[in-house]
Design a protein around this motif. Structure first.
Motif, PDB file in Angstrom:
ATOM      1  N   ALA A   1      85.355  93.635 144.370  1.00  0.00           N
ATOM      2  CA  ALA A   1      85.827  93.746 142.729  1.00  0.00           C
ATOM      3  C   ALA A   1      84.691  93.102 141.789  1.00  0.00           C
ATOM      4  CB  ALA A   1      87.159  92.822 142.906  1.00  0.00           C
ATOM      5  N   ALA A   2      84.210  92.029 142.240  1.00  0.00           N
ATOM      6  CA  ALA A   2      83.225  91.591 141.229  1.00  0.00           C
ATOM      7  C   ALA A   2      82.031  92.383 140.760  1.00  0.00           C
ATOM      8  CB  ALA A   2      82.741  90.108 141.758  1.00  0.00           C
ATOM      9  N   PHE A   3      81.497  92.978 141.781  1.00  0.00           N
ATOM     10  CA  PHE A   3      80.489  93.924 141.966  1.00  0.00           C
ATOM     11  C   PHE A   3      80.905  95.008 141.178  1.00  0.00           C
ATOM     12  CE2 PHE A   3      78.441  97.943 143.660  1.00  0.00           C
ATOM     13  CZ  PHE A   3      77.208  97.485 143.418  1.00  0.00           C
ATOM     14  N   SER A   4      82.053  95.603 141.370  1.00  0.00           N
ATOM     15  CA  SER A   4      82.345  96.670 140.742  1.00  0.00           C
ATOM     16  C   SER A   4      82.548  96.426 138.991  1.00  0.00           C
ATOM     17  CB  SER A   4      83.886  97.311 141.122  1.00  0.00           C
ATOM     18  OG  SER A   4      83.680  97.576 142.512  1.00  0.00           O
ATOM     19  N   GLY A   5      83.336  95.299 138.526  1.00  0.00           N
ATOM     20  CA  GLY A   5      83.258  94.688 137.410  1.00  0.00           C
ATOM     21  C   GLY A   5      82.077  94.665 136.502  1.00  0.00           C
ATOM     22  N   SER A   6      81.071  94.036 137.361  1.00  0.00           N
ATOM     23  CA  SER A   6      79.843  93.939 136.771  1.00  0.00           C
ATOM     24  C   SER A   6      79.055  95.137 136.395  1.00  0.00           C
ATOM     25  CB  SER A   6      78.713  93.173 137.637  1.00  0.00           C
ATOM     26  OG  SER A   6      79.421  91.713 137.898  1.00  0.00           O
ATOM     27  N   ASN A   7      79.301  96.320 137.362  1.00  0.00           N
ATOM     28  CA  ASN A   7      78.553  97.426 137.263  1.00  0.00           C
ATOM     29  C   ASN A   7      79.346  98.141 136.200  1.00  0.00           C
ATOM     30  OD1 ASN A   7      76.675  97.095 139.114  1.00  0.00           O
ATOM     31  ND2 ASN A   7      77.886  98.710 140.759  1.00  0.00           N
ATOM     32  N   ALA A   8      80.775  98.127 135.788  1.00  0.00           N
ATOM     33  CA  ALA A   8      81.293  98.770 134.515  1.00  0.00           C
ATOM     34  C   ALA A   8      80.891  98.277 133.581  1.00  0.00           C
ATOM     35  CB  ALA A   8      82.855  98.479 134.555  1.00  0.00           C
ATOM     36  N   GLN A   9      80.347  96.958 133.319  1.00  0.00           N
ATOM     37  CA  GLN A   9      80.105  96.185 132.092  1.00  0.00           C
ATOM     38  C   GLN A   9      78.667  96.901 131.927  1.00  0.00           C
ATOM     39  OE1 GLN A   9      80.601  92.236 131.987  1.00  0.00           O
ATOM     40  NE2 GLN A   9      82.690  92.195 132.791  1.00  0.00           N
ATOM     41  N   LEU A  10      77.840  96.989 132.931  1.00  0.00           N
ATOM     42  CA  LEU A  10      76.371  97.266 132.715  1.00  0.00           C
ATOM     43  C   LEU A  10      76.260  98.851 132.238  1.00  0.00           C
ATOM     44  CD1 LEU A  10      73.477  96.406 133.667  1.00  0.00           C
ATOM     45  CD2 LEU A  10      73.826  97.621 135.724  1.00  0.00           C
ATOM     46  N   LEU A  11      77.328  99.424 132.568  1.00  0.00           N
ATOM     47  CA  LEU A  11      77.339 100.746 132.132  1.00  0.00           C
ATOM     48  C   LEU A  11      78.060 101.429 130.848  1.00  0.00           C
ATOM     49  CD1 LEU A  11      77.842 102.493 135.755  1.00  0.00           C
ATOM     50  CD2 LEU A  11      75.768 102.902 134.282  1.00  0.00           C
ATOM     51  N   THR A  12      78.424 100.360 130.490  1.00  0.00           N
ATOM     52  CA  THR A  12      79.277 100.512 129.007  1.00  0.00           C
ATOM     53  C   THR A  12      78.784  99.461 127.856  1.00  0.00           C
ATOM     54  OG1 THR A  12      81.095  98.837 129.872  1.00  0.00           O
ATOM     55  CG2 THR A  12      81.372 101.220 130.242  1.00  0.00           C
ATOM     56  N   HIS A  13      78.052  98.504 128.179  1.00  0.00           N
ATOM     57  CA  HIS A  13      77.743  97.535 127.236  1.00  0.00           C
ATOM     58  C   HIS A  13      76.705  98.482 126.223  1.00  0.00           C
ATOM     59  CE1 HIS A  13      76.033  93.964 125.178  1.00  0.00           C
ATOM     60  NE2 HIS A  13      77.053  93.325 125.706  1.00  0.00           N
ATOM     61  N   PRO A  14      76.660  98.044 124.768  1.00  0.00           N
ATOM     62  CA  PRO A  14      75.856  98.961 123.978  1.00  0.00           C
ATOM     63  C   PRO A  14      74.526  98.570 124.131  1.00  0.00           C
ATOM     64  CG  PRO A  14      77.313  97.215 122.946  1.00  0.00           C
ATOM     65  CD  PRO A  14      77.899  97.562 124.190  1.00  0.00           C
ATOM     66  N   TYR A  15      74.114  97.380 124.656  1.00  0.00           N
ATOM     67  CA  TYR A  15      72.769  96.829 124.753  1.00  0.00           C
ATOM     68  C   TYR A  15      72.118  97.125 126.210  1.00  0.00           C
ATOM     69  CZ  TYR A  15      73.391  94.378 120.255  1.00  0.00           C
ATOM     70  OH  TYR A  15      73.981  94.069 118.979  1.00  0.00           O
ATOM     71  N   SER A  16      72.867  97.881 126.933  1.00  0.00           N
ATOM     72  CA  SER A  16      72.362  98.219 128.308  1.00  0.00           C
ATOM     73  C   SER A  16      71.782  99.490 128.123  1.00  0.00           C
ATOM     74  CB  SER A  16      73.835  98.142 129.320  1.00  0.00           C
ATOM     75  OG  SER A  16      73.313  98.694 130.653  1.00  0.00           O
TER      76      SER A  16
END
Length: 406
Positions: free
Chosen positions: A17-32
């Protein structure tokens, strides 16, 4: 053993769950830079859905920082003003408001979800009332030294809170507590207690489950008492403060909630994925808010749950007049001074039509001028205390009833 297996499963799912949450943020954050790659929205939506399906949900906050009253913003602060081993009494203080308004005790259900499920009820009531609510504690966090907690103890807790709040209190019971609250007021009335409430509003509760049985009622009556004790009761694992306590675990209750409408929940999660992909942020946030509340469950004391199955659903002890609380018979006919308002939802699939209204017949000595009933047409169970129908219609009826009997 089942509870231990569940905890083992949680320990495996938590890293995923933690891994999935981090990846979701990595793929949506405007600075990523990854947020601008092909299929990033689809991948992010899939990861967030996986994260939410696998994460553990904590008790939500009340999140009522303020209310709007007479064109002004009134800050609100929630604080625990009284504590008992299995329940906190929470008061919502409206800062800077000096006008005395009706004091209302909302008795929240101990039926799997936290009292925050009534957030909309509280927020709406706060505009015109001084609000208190029972905030039941997750049984897995209550040490064994606190002893057991039976349905009769629930009745005594309600009496205790009414005595603590002293005079001029109005009570609203939502769903499951309609039964113990009606019992508490009956016992207090029979003893001529000076702390009986001015009014009692019962909303969508199983006062007499022989009326219009629902799927919930049928489950309780088609299985023997021993089935519930042998199949649903577990002991709290060692990692919690209530280690060794017998409970009906929240995760089993959650499975039951989902099983009542599996297609609806599957469709809701599919829609959530599509909202994320299409960038429909408001709809996605609405889904998050609902399931943050819906998926946050608590353990119930085994004694309380089993008592409820036997006394409320199998023996119908309240409407039949056979219920004894510590040697005192529960007699709703003893209520003479407290006004009664019963509210039901036309489409309620948890507490069927006339189950709550039965209290009108049981409380035969309340003057007709102090009785009122309302059936909310087109409303389901949650709609009578949360959402548009509650805010725009039902609340106004409750407000007028309280003012009339203040």
């Amino acid at each position: 053993m089942l509870y231990d297996l569940h905890e083992l499963q949680r320990s495996f799912l938590s890293p995923l769950a933690a891994f999935s949450g981090s990846n979701a943020q990595l793929l949506t954050h405007p600075y990523s830079p990854w947020a601008y790659t092909p299929l990033s929205k689809q991948l992010a939506a899939g990861y967030e859905l996986l994260h939410r399906l696998g994460k553990e949900y904590e008790k939500p906050l009340w999140d009522i920082p303020s209310i709007e009253k007479d064109g002004k913003t009134i800050p609100v602060k929630d604080e625990t003003v009284h504590h008992l081993p299995f329940c906190n009494l929470v008061h919502f203080e409206r800062e800077g408001l000096k006008k005395k308004e009706p004091k209302v005790l909302i008795v929240a259900p101990m039926s799997g979800h936290h009292a925050t499920l009534l957030r909309d009820t509280v927020r709406t009531m706060l505009v015109d009332h001084d609000v208190y609510i029972t905030d039941w504690i997750d049984a897995r966090m209550v040490p064994l030294s606190a002893g057991p907690f039976h349905l009769n103890d629930y009745v005594r807790y309600v009496e205790h809170f009414l005595e603590f709040l002293d005079d001029d209190v109005h009570v609203i019971a939502v769903c499951q507590p309609t039964v113990p609250v009606l019992a508490a007021v009956s016992l207090m009335s029979a003893r001529n207690s000076p702390h009986v409430p001015k009014s009692l509003t019962l909303m969508g509760g199983p006062v007499d489950t022989r009326e219009s049985p629902t799927q919930v009622n049928r489950l309780a009556t088609t299985k023997p008492y021993s089935w519930f004790e042998n199949n649903l009761i577990q002991r709290v694992p060692a990692r919690y403060a209530g280690a060794g306590r017998r409970v009906y675990p929240g995760f089993l209750q959650h499975i039951g909630f989902i099983a009542m409408n599996p297609d609806r929940h599957m469709s809701s999660h599919y829609d959530f994925y599509n909202h994320l992909v299409k960038g429909q942020d408001d709809d996605a946030e609405s889904h998050r808010r609902f399931y943050d509340e819906y998926n946050a469950v608590l353990d119930m004391p085994a004694e309380f749950y089993l008592d409820t199955i036997r006394i409320v659903f199998q023996e119908h002890a309240l409407p039949r007049g056979t219920w004894e609380v510590d040697g005192e018979f529960v007699t709703p006919a003893a209520i003479t001074k407290t006004a009664l308002f019963t509210i039901e939802g036309e489409l309620d699939d948890i507490s069927g039509l006339n189950q709550t209204r039965a209290a009108q017949t049981l409380c035969e000595n309340i003057p007709e001028s102090k009785k009122q009933h309302h059936t909310a047409m087109g409303s389901g169970h949650y709609g009578i205390f949360s959402g548009r129908r509650w805010r725009n219609n039902i609340y106004l009826l409750v407000k007028d009833f309280i003012q009339k009997n203040a």
